[in-house]
Design a protein around this motif. Structure first.
Motif: not given
Length: 126
Positions: A39-57
């Motif tokens: 969970r922490e690794t996925a959060a770190w990788v996702t944060t490093s991508l610096r993408e705007a939030p999505m409403e639905r996916a």
């Protein structure tokens, strides 16, 4: 209401980590430590991508095996669930409930001789 893709996708490529699989039986504390690490690794990788939030996916988990042996991609559901929670922690998605995560699919990816790995492809839908 059917979901239609907008074309915006984000690939969260998880590094090689200890995985959780539906067939494992281990002590709860070991399971919990692995879940937290994923969970922490996925959060770190996702944060490093610096993408705007999505409403639905919709999310596609691409499971890359180490060999050509048969395997069941969906057995890694506990690993993917922990990684999706990390994506939520990174605020790419507000939550992982059924209104925001329309579907989760598991597919077998190409063999990776360096070791098994997982890519999560998050596709925004409207």
């Amino acid at each position: 209401m059917t979901a239609t893709e907008t074309g915006r996708t984000v690939t969260v490529a998880l590094p090689r980590l200890p995985r959780l699989n539906s067939n494992q039986r281990m002590h709860w504390s070991v399971w919990r430590r692995r879940t937290r690490l994923i969970r922490e690794t996925a959060a770190w990788v996702t944060t490093s991508l610096r993408e705007a939030p999505m409403e639905r996916a919709q999310i596609t988990a691409v499971i890359h095996p180490k060999t050509n042996a048969r395997f069941d991609p969906h057995n890694l559901q506990p690993t993917v669930k922990a990684a999706i929670d990390g994506i939520v922690d990174a605020r790419l998605l507000a939550d992982d409930d059924s209104k925001r995560v329309v579907s989760v699919a598991f597919v077998a990816g190409e063999k990776d001789p360096a070791g098994p790995r997982i890519d999560l492809i998050v596709t925004e839908v409207v």
